[in-house]
Design a protein around this motif. Sequence first.
Motif, mmCIF file in Angstrom:
data_model
loop_
_atom_site.group_PDB
_atom_site.id
_atom_site.type_symbol
_atom_site.label_atom_id
_atom_site.label_comp_id
_atom_site.label_asym_id
_atom_site.label_seq_id
_atom_site.Cartn_x
_atom_site.Cartn_y
_atom_site.Cartn_z
ATOM 1 N N GLN A 122 0.831 -1.207 0.000
ATOM 2 C CA GLN A 122 0.000 0.000 0.000
ATOM 3 C C GLN A 122 0.867 1.261 0.000
ATOM 4 O OE1 GLN A 122 -3.403 0.463 -0.101
ATOM 5 N NE2 GLN A 122 -3.689 -1.723 -0.462
ATOM 6 N N GLN A 123 1.918 1.253 0.797
ATOM 7 C CA GLN A 123 2.822 2.403 0.829
ATOM 8 C C GLN A 123 3.564 2.554 -0.497
ATOM 9 O OE1 GLN A 123 5.259 1.544 4.248
ATOM 10 N NE2 GLN A 123 3.733 2.349 5.723
ATOM 11 N N TYR A 124 3.949 1.433 -1.089
ATOM 12 C CA TYR A 124 4.645 1.457 -2.377
ATOM 13 C C TYR A 124 3.753 2.050 -3.464
ATOM 14 C CZ TYR A 124 7.357 -0.314 -6.363
ATOM 15 O OH TYR A 124 8.086 -0.414 -7.514
ATOM 16 N N LEU A 125 2.489 1.616 -3.496
ATOM 17 C CA LEU A 125 1.545 2.138 -4.485
ATOM 18 C C LEU A 125 1.354 3.639 -4.316
ATOM 19 C CD1 LEU A 125 -1.211 -0.664 -4.393
ATOM 20 C CD2 LEU A 125 0.488 -0.300 -6.178
ATOM 21 N N LEU A 126 1.235 4.083 -3.077
ATOM 22 C CA LEU A 126 1.027 5.502 -2.804
ATOM 23 C C LEU A 126 2.251 6.322 -3.193
ATOM 24 C CD1 LEU A 126 -0.869 7.643 -1.609
ATOM 25 C CD2 LEU A 126 0.182 7.189 0.626
ATOM 26 N N HIS A 127 3.419 5.824 -2.856
ATOM 27 C CA HIS A 127 4.656 6.556 -3.124
ATOM 28 C C HIS A 127 4.922 6.692 -4.622
ATOM 29 C CE1 HIS A 127 8.740 8.062 -2.553
ATOM 30 N NE2 HIS A 127 9.180 7.101 -3.376
ATOM 31 N N GLN A 142 2.625 6.269 -7.011
ATOM 32 C CA GLN A 142 1.386 6.569 -7.735
ATOM 33 C C GLN A 142 1.056 5.446 -8.712
ATOM 34 O OE1 GLN A 142 -0.724 9.548 -7.242
ATOM 35 N NE2 GLN A 142 0.479 9.162 -5.384
ATOM 36 N N SER A 193 -1.043 1.827 -9.734
ATOM 37 C CA SER A 193 -2.258 1.044 -9.530
ATOM 38 C C SER A 193 -1.825 -0.394 -9.239
ATOM 39 C CB SER A 193 -3.129 1.072 -10.782
ATOM 40 O OG SER A 193 -2.485 0.389 -11.849
#
Length: 614
Positions: A287-292, A294, A296
Amino acid sequence: MIALNMFPRRNARVITGISFLVIAGLMLYKTVGPLDGTKNPEAVHVPRARSESGNLLTQSPQHLKKQKEYESLILANIQKMTAHRAMERRMNHDPVGVMLHKKPSLLEGLGRVRDMQEQTKSAVQKSVVSENQLNHKIVHLDLKGAPPKVEYYKKLFPLLHSFGATGLLMEYEDMFPYWGKLEFISAHNAYAKGDIADIIELAKKCNLIVIPLIQTFGHMEHVLKLKEFAELREVPNYPQVVCPTNNKTLPLIKLMIDQVLQLHPGIDWVHIGSDEVYNLGECTRCQQYLLHHQFSKNDLFLNHVVSVAKYVKGNYDVQPIMWDDEFRKIPLRALQDSKVGEVLEIMVWKYSSGIMVDLRSDIWEKFSSVFGGIWIASAFKGAANPDSYITNINDRLTNHKEWMEIYDMYKSSIPFRGIVLTGWQRFDHFGVLCELLPQAIPSLAVNLMYINERKADHGALVRVGDILKCSSFINLDLQYLEYANTCDFPGSAFYEVTQKLYILKRDINNMMKNHHVTGWVSDYNIEHSFVSPQHAEQGLQDLTMLLFDYGKVMNEAETALSDVFDEHTVKEWIMFNVKPTHSKLQKLHASVNKLQKLKEWPRRPLDSTENKEL
């Protein structure tokens, strides 16, 4: 996986249904657009882009041209296929089986005359058949938790070659002899390194290429179930999917690839699995990787599989293949941007009926524009129910007929590499054994025959029966199985056992559903010693004979299985498929014998304290 319909459809209806579905799909494409994440501006209002000349465009001219070409090609293929099926159709339904070595009936005699006439077709017609051939016809051997003996392969591989198979997809899973840091992945009854070398050499002698399959994303239960690798799970309680953002994940997968390819020198392809990647991107790290970044979840998936594929191709010059199901839901632009098609070939799988519905033209268009090599995957066994022990050939044949219709429709526009006939022995690592290999050899033979000749008529089935040295009847539909067929091919003794077991279980089930039993010899009656002697005699008159026959089949199963598998597989199969029913019959037989000696019965209510004391 979904069980197929029991009855085959008539060829004429198949073609009509296919034509309707494809044309409807094309109309849907024009109305709502492709299903790869984009929409068609003709149906839904979206902002329109401007061309360099300033004109408004709904789609690029190149895309429109390609779409029209695709539609024309599909419709042309439908017409050719319809004409071909009409010419070849001689019966209005598929046979449920074929009698061997007996005087033919009038209908069978006419069938043989037609078969002889077909053998005299011109060389031009034969050349048409050769054009329909796939380059590779690969047989999938699912070994997880149930490894056939190497001696069995010595008999099996020449037979597979005679059926027209060109290679093997070896799904070792925990049967591969990992070593060093990975030794815990291997089961205690895994093959030795020398066994792998022998298997490869045996395949080579029979002109069968070998494609190893290594799980690298989903279905990694055999690795992630272990405490040594539990920290790599995407979800702590679920050992199915590996976390792609854990720093230890890629080193583990690369080491697995290194060891498998070290024992498979000179191969051209390796399958890296990656189907059914459930729970993708759910852990805190992902989840943090996806957020960092950007990203999907599609980006996360593509990033991992491209990394694995690049490692295989860059370090070993071997072409990786992957299952396609996760790619179906990823938009075309995302696939193109990831450049996944430069490093991967794709294997499109579907084991039930309705292939034309589930794999629409827009999916094939998307895949063909991304991947330079496309494989298809059917199933010759293990695709009905997770606890099934016998293969219904008719269901498997329907699956292969539909796949060949797909192939005929798209072969001029899609670079098909070949077909893999999968044969699942477990639905996953934790699943029970299902439809073991030896009993499905007739199904494999029938379906390879169909792929090669596009026939499953009387003549084709007789040839299969001759190759398998069957003495009486090849059954295609279990609904019509009345007696066990005797053959002489590798593992045929177990094929005979599974037929006997199926018939016996059906007879036992019918006995237990008899109204004499359900109404007067229920578990309640037995528990309270309140059984009607007359109804017990009438309803269970075959119990002693069935118990004897069942015990005999259990002993035969142990002997037949021991010719192919190790003792652990033999025990597991008998424990799950035979012993529960045998124990139930023994208990019922003992109870009824005891109760039939009673001459007096208690007053109601049967659960009273007085009766319990008695």
